[in-house]
Motif scaffolding. Structure first.
Motif, PDB file in Angstrom:
ATOM      1  N   LYS A  78       0.834  -1.209   0.000  1.00  0.00           N
ATOM      2  CA  LYS A  78       0.000   0.000   0.000  1.00  0.00           C
ATOM      3  C   LYS A  78       0.868   1.258   0.000  1.00  0.00           C
ATOM      4  N   ARG A  79       1.989   1.219   0.717  1.00  0.00           N
ATOM      5  CA  ARG A  79       2.897   2.373   0.728  1.00  0.00           C
ATOM      6  C   ARG A  79       3.499   2.586  -0.654  1.00  0.00           C
ATOM      7  N   LYS A  80       3.870   1.476  -1.304  1.00  0.00           N
ATOM      8  CA  LYS A  80       4.416   1.582  -2.653  1.00  0.00           C
ATOM      9  C   LYS A  80       3.368   2.157  -3.604  1.00  0.00           C
ATOM     10  N   ARG A  81       2.124   1.699  -3.465  1.00  0.00           N
ATOM     11  CA  ARG A  81       1.032   2.205  -4.297  1.00  0.00           C
ATOM     12  C   ARG A  81       0.810   3.699  -4.023  1.00  0.00           C
ATOM     13  N   ASP A  82       0.877   4.096  -2.737  1.00  0.00           N
ATOM     14  CA  ASP A  82       0.719   5.511  -2.389  1.00  0.00           C
ATOM     15  C   ASP A  82       1.845   6.350  -2.971  1.00  0.00           C
ATOM     16  N   THR A  83       3.078   5.829  -2.916  1.00  0.00           N
ATOM     17  CA  THR A  83       4.218   6.547  -3.478  1.00  0.00           C
ATOM     18  C   THR A  83       4.058   6.711  -4.989  1.00  0.00           C
TER      19      THR A  83
END
Length: 160
Positions: A78-83
């Protein structure tokens, strides 16, 4: 109100205390006879797995470690997707800002051209007027010189 009375009657028939609202600790949890074989993708699915494991047997260290690892992987995903989403947002904003700046620049140059044409016309009128003034000043100087000579001639004639 009739629904409340019917619920209380049902509780009384089952041996439950009447007058208390339905509480999860009073109701017996049902155990499913079969489980799903598809991988679950929601964070709540991990909670469901841990509660079903506690009902069917003891929770092992490996199961907890696996659940924690899957939560960590999900958070990282999810953090990668947010980034990625933020990077795409920045790129889109840069494109929009660039387009807006180009439009402002184009409008500015169009205004410069329009004002330049108007100033050119006014400057031509100004220089034409200044040329006429210079000619009139020259004629005035010539007239003053001629008048001065006439005065001297007239003054010398009257004196002699």
């Amino acid at each position: 109100m009739d629904t409340l009375n019917k619920t209380q009657e049902n509780f009384a028939d089952e041996g439950m205390p009447v007058g208390e609202p339905e509480r999860p600790d009073i109701i017996e949890q049902s155990n499913p006879s079969e489980s799903a074989s598809l991988p679950q993708t929601e964070a709540t699915s991990n909670v469901d797995e841990s509660t079903s494991a506690s009902v069917t047997g003891p929770v092992t260290r490996e199961a907890l470690q696996s659940a924690a690892q899957s939560l960590i992987e999900e958070i990282n995903s999810k953090r990668k997707r947010d980034t990625t989403l933020l990077t795409d947002f920045k790129k889109n904003m840069e494109v929009q800002i660039s387009n807006s700046a180009s439009m402002v620049e184009q409008a500015m140059y169009e205004t410069y051209e329009q004002n330049g044409r108007m100033m050119q016309e006014k400057l031509q009128l100004l220089f034409a007027t200044l040329d006429r003034i210079a000619k009139l000043e020259t004629e005035l100087d010539d007239f003053k010189h001629a008048l001065g000579l006439l005065y001297k001639d007239v003054h010398l004639d009257t004196c002699s």
